[in-house]
Design a protein around this motif. Sequence first.
Motif, PDB file in Angstrom:
ATOM      1  N   THR A  29      48.748  40.648  45.192  1.00  0.00           N
ATOM      2  CA  THR A  29      47.866  41.699  44.679  1.00  0.00           C
ATOM      3  C   THR A  29      47.192  41.261  43.384  1.00  0.00           C
ATOM      4  N   TRP A  30      47.981  40.721  42.456  1.00  0.00           N
ATOM      5  CA  TRP A  30      47.426  40.295  41.174  1.00  0.00           C
ATOM      6  C   TRP A  30      46.478  39.110  41.372  1.00  0.00           C
ATOM      7  N   GLY A  31      46.856  38.192  42.225  1.00  0.00           N
ATOM      8  CA  GLY A  31      45.960  37.077  42.513  1.00  0.00           C
ATOM      9  C   GLY A  31      44.649  37.545  43.105  1.00  0.00           C
ATOM     10  N   GLY A  32      44.711  38.537  43.993  1.00  0.00           N
ATOM     11  CA  GLY A  32      43.492  39.077  44.570  1.00  0.00           C
ATOM     12  C   GLY A  32      42.623  39.774  43.542  1.00  0.00           C
ATOM     13  N   GLN A  33      43.254  40.465  42.599  1.00  0.00           N
ATOM     14  CA  GLN A  33      42.479  41.123  41.549  1.00  0.00           C
ATOM     15  C   GLN A  33      41.795  40.100  40.652  1.00  0.00           C
ATOM     16  N   LEU A  34      42.519  39.036  40.299  1.00  0.00           N
ATOM     17  CA  LEU A  34      41.898  37.977  39.485  1.00  0.00           C
ATOM     18  C   LEU A  34      40.694  37.383  40.205  1.00  0.00           C
ATOM     19  N   LEU A  35      40.813  37.200  41.503  1.00  0.00           N
ATOM     20  CA  LEU A  35      39.713  36.634  42.276  1.00  0.00           C
ATOM     21  C   LEU A  35      38.515  37.578  42.308  1.00  0.00           C
ATOM     22  N   ARG A  36      38.760  38.857  42.550  1.00  0.00           N
ATOM     23  CA  ARG A  36      37.658  39.828  42.615  1.00  0.00           C
ATOM     24  C   ARG A  36      36.941  39.961  41.275  1.00  0.00           C
ATOM     25  N   ASP A  37      37.699  39.845  40.174  1.00  0.00           N
ATOM     26  CA  ASP A  37      37.122  40.058  38.847  1.00  0.00           C
ATOM     27  C   ASP A  37      36.625  38.772  38.191  1.00  0.00           C
ATOM     28  N   TRP A  38      36.639  37.663  38.926  1.00  0.00           N
ATOM     29  CA  TRP A  38      36.275  36.388  38.317  1.00  0.00           C
ATOM     30  C   TRP A  38      34.815  36.420  37.872  1.00  0.00           C
ATOM     31  N   PRO A  39      34.554  36.065  36.613  1.00  0.00           N
ATOM     32  CA  PRO A  39      33.176  36.124  36.098  1.00  0.00           C
ATOM     33  C   PRO A  39      32.312  34.991  36.648  1.00  0.00           C
ATOM     34  N   ASP A  40      31.016  35.188  36.613  1.00  0.00           N
ATOM     35  CA  ASP A  40      30.078  34.199  37.136  1.00  0.00           C
ATOM     36  C   ASP A  40      29.770  33.082  36.148  1.00  0.00           C
ATOM     37  N   GLY A  41      30.117  33.246  34.883  1.00  0.00           N
ATOM     38  CA  GLY A  41      29.762  32.222  33.906  1.00  0.00           C
ATOM     39  C   GLY A  41      28.410  32.538  33.294  1.00  0.00           C
TER      40      GLY A  41
END
Length: 241
Positions: A187-199
């Motif tokens: 779950t936490w890994g999925g949240q990090l992935l969804r919220d990953w910034p574009d730079g």
Amino acid sequence: MSAQDTQAAPGENGLDSFLDKWRARWPEWAVAQVFVPVAQRPVALAWASLVQELTDAAWGGSDARPGEAKLAWWLEELQGWSKGVRRHPLGIALQRLPASWAALAASLPSLRDSRERPRDDADARAGLRPFADAIATIESQLFGGPVESAVAVVTSSLLQARLAQTGESAVPLSTLARDGEGATLRTWGGQLLRDWPDGPASRPRQVWGALARQRLRRGDAALPVPPWSALLAAWRGARKA
């Protein structure tokens, strides 16, 4: 040859051991580095190894005290780098470069405090902000690229690294309370992935971030991805730099 160089020469083998430690954790770099300019690759490798040493000290082990002692030593070491003095083998590759070593040293107490399990996503990111600011600043100095937008990319990369290193203890309390033990890592890994910034961020940071994201997509922050998958992810990341 200066006295410092004479004293540091035996440390070349020690430098290799720290570089190899990072390579062992990120074997994808062997193919992904092709998207980083050749002149930047040795510095990028040494710099990534330094960041790993600092985060390992902050988050590793069941007892926080040895890591706290290491970070205290590193604080003094990085302050020394800003004055032209070095002891650690990584200083062979990094100390003379024009980077804000004193600012990185000043950020280490916040990294030490980030060992505590965060309350939620916002708390996890806020706790790492001073350290991420220092990293983004130095990466801009070493490799070019913006600082402000890179801070968010660095923060997400640090959160992925902590999840890979410490597993369950990296998951915020809010996620643990909502999902219970067992499901929280994914779950936490999925949240990090969804919220990953574009730079954007520097070229090495975009490549490292792309590899981290690919691991999260595959469901295991600590598991290296296959070479072709790493190559494609790194290419996509490099295009954003």
